[in-house]
Design a protein around this motif. Structure first.
Motif, PDB file in Angstrom:
ATOM      1  N   GLU A   3      19.108 138.939 -20.980  1.00 31.60           N
ATOM      2  CA  GLU A   3      18.918 137.506 -20.757  1.00 31.60           C
ATOM      3  C   GLU A   3      17.510 137.245 -20.211  1.00 31.60           C
ATOM      4  O   GLU A   3      17.167 137.701 -19.127  1.00 31.60           O
ATOM      5  N   GLY A 200       5.894 140.079 -31.077  1.00 32.37           N
ATOM      6  CA  GLY A 200       6.662 138.950 -31.606  1.00 32.37           C
ATOM      7  C   GLY A 200       6.292 138.684 -33.051  1.00 32.37           C
ATOM      8  O   GLY A 200       7.161 138.466 -33.898  1.00 32.37           O
ATOM      9  N   ASP A 204       9.740 139.935 -34.490  1.00 31.42           N
ATOM     10  CA  ASP A 204      10.649 139.387 -33.490  1.00 31.42           C
ATOM     11  C   ASP A 204      10.284 137.928 -33.187  1.00 31.42           C
ATOM     12  O   ASP A 204       9.709 137.608 -32.139  1.00 31.42           O
ATOM     13  N   ALA A 205      10.656 137.045 -34.121  1.00 31.49           N
ATOM     14  CA  ALA A 205      10.305 135.624 -33.982  1.00 31.49           C
ATOM     15  C   ALA A 205      10.928 135.015 -32.721  1.00 31.49           C
ATOM     16  O   ALA A 205      10.329 134.152 -32.081  1.00 31.49           O
ATOM     17  N   LYS A 206      12.125 135.516 -32.349  1.00 30.12           N
ATOM     18  CA  LYS A 206      12.771 134.973 -31.143  1.00 30.12           C
ATOM     19  C   LYS A 206      11.946 135.291 -29.903  1.00 30.12           C
ATOM     20  O   LYS A 206      11.834 134.481 -28.980  1.00 30.12           O
ATOM     21  N   PHE A 207      11.391 136.500 -29.890  1.00 33.38           N
ATOM     22  CA  PHE A 207      10.541 136.893 -28.757  1.00 33.38           C
ATOM     23  C   PHE A 207       9.301 136.008 -28.711  1.00 33.38           C
ATOM     24  O   PHE A 207       8.883 135.574 -27.636  1.00 33.38           O
ATOM     25  N   THR A 209       9.062 132.909 -29.671  1.00 35.70           N
ATOM     26  CA  THR A 209       9.503 131.615 -29.129  1.00 35.70           C
ATOM     27  C   THR A 209       9.687 131.711 -27.610  1.00 35.70           C
ATOM     28  O   THR A 209       9.297 130.817 -26.862  1.00 35.70           O
ATOM     29  N   TRP A 210      10.272 132.838 -27.187  1.00 37.20           N
ATOM     30  CA  TRP A 210      10.480 133.048 -25.749  1.00 37.20           C
ATOM     31  C   TRP A 210       9.129 133.103 -25.017  1.00 37.20           C
ATOM     32  O   TRP A 210       8.970 132.537 -23.929  1.00 37.20           O
ATOM     33  N   ASP A 213       7.679 129.735 -24.377  1.00 36.48           N
ATOM     34  CA  ASP A 213       8.331 129.034 -23.268  1.00 36.48           C
ATOM     35  C   ASP A 213       8.057 129.673 -21.906  1.00 36.48           C
ATOM     36  O   ASP A 213       8.236 129.017 -20.882  1.00 36.48           O
ATOM     37  N   GLY A 354       6.972 136.798 -37.070  1.00 32.05           N
ATOM     38  CA  GLY A 354       8.056 137.775 -37.033  1.00 32.05           C
ATOM     39  C   GLY A 354       8.297 138.477 -38.358  1.00 32.05           C
ATOM     40  O   GLY A 354       9.300 139.170 -38.516  1.00 32.05           O
TER      41      GLY A 354
END
Ligand code: NAD
Ligand code: ZN
Length: 377
Positions: A3, A200, A204-207, A209-210, A213, A354
Motif C-alpha cells: 500500500e 515506471g 509500470d504505469a501504475k507506479f 501515476t503513483w 501523486d 509503462g
C-alpha cells in the motif's frame, strides 16, 4: 507494491534472486544504524574495509563506524576524493594498495559507502582484491540506491570513455538508508529521481501515476521515499535475475539512455548535465520519437514532460546550460554507442507510459532528422 504511503516497521527487504549468489537489499530510514548488527549476523567474523569519499565521510562516516563498533565488527577506512574522475585505474590501484596496507584478508569484506562512483570503484576493487572478497554496498545517493548498487556492475573509466574496464560482481548485501539521502543537494537527489521515473516508464504505469501523486513526499522523506526505492529495486532485481550479464531483457533498463549517453558525451560528462538529467531528457526524446513514428500517444509525452518539469528536471535540449548539442554530434555518439550497422539501429522506444520495448532496425536517417528538428526547436 505494498500500500503506497503505508507506514512501515523496520526496513523493507527486496531480494535479488540469483541462486547461490542471491542477496538482500534492506531499505529504510536508519538502516545505517543497523549496519553493524546486520553484517555481524550475515557475514560473521569478517573485518570491514570501508571505502568512501570525502563528502560522505564528513557527513556520515561516524554513524557507520559507530554501528560497526557497537556490533564488534573491526573496521578500517579508505577515503577517496569525490567525483567521477575518481573512477580511474590509478585510483583502483590506490584503493587496493590501501587494503593491502591495512592487511585486509580474503575472508574480510569491502563496504562501499557512497554514491555510484564509490560503489563502482570499491565494487571493482572487491572483485579483484585477493581474487575477490565479499562486498557490501551501502549506497548514499538516490541514484545508487535505485540503480548502481544493485545488479553487480562495477567499472572504472579510462581516458577513452566511461565504464570501459570492469567486471560483474554481485554484492553479498545492500544496505540502503533512505534517511541518508536528506543531506543530498536537490539537484543530485533529482538526478537519481529520473531513474525512479524510468522504472515506471518501462513497465509500470501504475507506479508512474503513483509518482505523479507522491513525488513531494518522496523528496521530503519517509515512508513514500522508502516505497519508491523499494519498487525501483524490485524492478531492477527482476531484470537482473532474468538477465544477470545484460545480454537480453536487462536492455530495457537503458530506456532513455542511448539519448542520455549521447547528451552526456556531448557535454563532456561535466556538471552541465548530470547522468540522471541526461536520462530525463533522453526519456522525453524516446517518447517524442515514438510519438512521431505513431507508436505512442503524444498525450503520454506531455504527461511525462509535465511531471519531470514539476519535479525540477530538464526535459529539452534547450534546458542544457551552454551550447545546445547538434544532431550531428549526437548521432556520432549514438553510432559509437550502438555500433551501428548499415544505418539501422536498435533503440528502446515505447508504446506509451509503462510500455517500453526494443525497436529493431530503426533508420538512422529518421533519427537524425528528428534530432535536427529538436535542435532547431
Ligand atoms: N554500476 C551500475 O550499475 C551503475 C548504474 C548507474 C550509474 N552508475 C555510476 O554511478 C556514478 C554516478 O553515481 P552518483 O550519481 O551516485 O554520483 P556520485 O557517487 O559522484 O555522488 C554524487 C555526489 O554526491 C555526494 N554524496 C554522496 N552521498 C551523499 C550524501 N548522502 N549526502 C551528501 N552528498 C553525498 C558525493 O560525494 C558526490 O559529490 C557514475 O559513475 C555511473 O557510471 C553505475
Ligand atoms: Zn542511468
Amino acid at each position: 507494491m505494498t500500500e503506497p504511503g503505508a507506514p512501515t516497521l523496520g526496513p523493507t527487504t527486496v531480494t535479488v534472486d540469483l541462486g547461490q549468489r542471491s542477496y538482500d537489499i534492506l531499505i529504510g530510514r536508519g538502516v545505517i544504524d543497523r549496519a553493524g548488527a546486520e553484517i555481524a549476523v550475515r557475514l560473521p567474523n569478517a573485518r570491514a574495509a570501508i571505502v568512501t569519499d570525502e563528502n560522505v565521510a564528513r557527513l556520515h562516516l561516524e554513524s557507520l563506524t559507530a554501528s560497526l563498533a557497537a556490533a564488534d565488527v573491526e573496521h578500517v577506512t579508505v577515503t577517496v576524493p569525490p567525483g567521477e574522475e575518481t573512477k580511474s585505474l590509478a585510483n583502483l590501484g590506490k584503493v587496493i594498495d590501501a587494503l593491502l596496507a591495512a592487511r585486509v584478508e580474503r575472508a574480510d569484506l569491502v563496504v562501499a559507502f557512497g554514491g555510484g562512483v564509490v560503489g563502482d570503484l570499491a565494487g571493482f576493487a572487491a572483485a579483484v582484491f585477493r581474487r575477490g572478497v565479499r562486498l557490501v554496498q551501502v549506497p548514499t545517493t538516490l541514484l545508487a540506491q535505485v540503480d548502481a548498487a544493485v545488479g553487480g556492475k562495477t567499472a572504472v573509466n579510462t581516458p577513452r570513455g566511461k565504464n570501459l574496464v570492469g567486471v560483474f560482481y554481485q554484492p553479498s548485501l545492500v544496505l540502503s538508508d533512505s534517511g541518508i539521502l536528506d543531506s543530498l543537494v536537490a539537484r543530485i537527489f533529482n538526478a537519481g529521481y529520473a531513474e525512479v521515473v524510468k522504472y515506471g516508464l518501462i513497465d509500470d504505469a501504475k507506479f508512474f501515476t503513483w509518482l505523479e501523486d507522491n513525488w513531494r513526499a518522496i523528496a521530503a522523506g519517509w515512508p513514500e521515499r522508502e516505497e519508491a526505492i523499494a519498487v525501483s529495486c524490485r524492478s531492477k532485481a527482476r531484470a537482473v535475475a532474468a538477465d544477470e550479464r545484460d545480454e537480453g531483457v536487462r536492455a530495457l533498463l537503458n530506456f532513455g539512455h542511448t539519448f542520455g549517453h549521447a547528451l552526456e558525451a556531448a557535454t563532456g560528462y561535466s556538471d552541465r548535465l548530470y547522468h540522471g538529467e541526461a536520462v530525463a531528457i533522453g526519456m522525453v526524446l524516446a517518447h517524442e520519437f515514438s510519438a512521431l513514428r505513431g507508436l505512442s500517444p503524444a498525450a503520454d509525452t506531455a504527461r511525462l514532460i509535465a511531471h519531470l518539469t514539476e519535479v525540477g528536471l530538464p526535459t529539452r535540449l534547450a534546458d542544457i546550460a551552454g551550447e545546445r548539442p547538434s544532431a550531428d554530434v549526437l548521432m556520432e555518439h549514438i553510432a559509437q554507442d550502438k555500433k551501428v550497422t548499415r544505418g539501422q539501429l536498435n533503440l528502446i522506444l515505447t508504446h506509451g507510459i509503462g510500455q517500453a520495448f526494443v525497436a529493431r532496425d530503426v533508420p538512422g536517417a529518421d533519427l537524425e532528422a528528428f534530432l535536427a528538428e529538436k535542435h532547431a526547436s
